[in-house]
Write an enzyme that holds these catalytic residues in place. Structure first.
Site, mmCIF file in Angstrom:
data_model
loop_
_atom_site.group_PDB
_atom_site.id
_atom_site.type_symbol
_atom_site.label_atom_id
_atom_site.label_comp_id
_atom_site.label_asym_id
_atom_site.label_seq_id
_atom_site.Cartn_x
_atom_site.Cartn_y
_atom_site.Cartn_z
ATOM 1 N N ASN A 184 -89.630 -28.457 -24.946
ATOM 2 C CA ASN A 184 -90.756 -27.818 -24.507
ATOM 3 C C ASN A 184 -91.196 -26.923 -25.747
ATOM 4 O O ASN A 184 -90.403 -26.463 -26.347
ATOM 5 C CB ASN A 184 -90.496 -26.966 -23.236
ATOM 6 C CG ASN A 184 -90.547 -27.788 -22.014
ATOM 7 O OD1 ASN A 184 -90.897 -28.827 -21.706
ATOM 8 N ND2 ASN A 184 -89.854 -27.261 -20.964
ATOM 9 N N ARG A 205 -89.183 -34.280 -19.917
ATOM 10 C CA ARG A 205 -88.158 -34.249 -20.906
ATOM 11 C C ARG A 205 -87.170 -35.156 -20.462
ATOM 12 O O ARG A 205 -86.681 -36.009 -21.435
ATOM 13 C CB ARG A 205 -87.500 -32.913 -21.327
ATOM 14 C CG ARG A 205 -88.675 -32.014 -21.997
ATOM 15 C CD ARG A 205 -87.849 -30.747 -22.327
ATOM 16 N NE ARG A 205 -87.688 -29.826 -21.055
ATOM 17 C CZ ARG A 205 -86.910 -29.029 -20.812
ATOM 18 N NH1 ARG A 205 -86.132 -28.418 -21.747
ATOM 19 N NH2 ARG A 205 -86.709 -28.370 -19.548
#
Length: 90
Positions: free
Chosen positions: A36, A18
């Site tokens: 996520n 990320r």
């Protein structure tokens, strides 16, 4: 301006995916977010010029050094909400 919803599969959680995605998006001037997913994948929603989004998606297939991307699903669409930056969520 286009929008791409990307679902990234493989070893993509716990490997800085990320943060890496957000850094890359900011470098390219893309706005949106990355998060996520409960199934172990990562979802990114990105907005920008189509050619730049295609570069973004191409790099998602590689990911950061510790990631092992097995598949990237792309859903192209017209932009919905808009963002002023690219952020990491959930």
């Amino acid at each position: 301006m286009k929008e791409a919803r990307c679902i990234i599969h493989g070893k993509v959680q716990g490997v800085w995916f990320r943060a890496w995605t957000a850094d890359m998006a900011r470098e390219l001037g893309i706005t949106g977010w990355v998060r996520n997913l409960p199934d172990g994948g990562v979802e990114a929603l990105a907005q920008g010029e189509k050619a730049i989004l295609e570069r973004f998606i191409e790099r998602l297939h590689d990911g950061p050094p510790l990631a092992r991307v097995t598949q990237v699903d792309i859903d192209w669409r017209e932009p919905g909400d808009s963002w002023d930056r690219f952020s990491v969520t959930g």
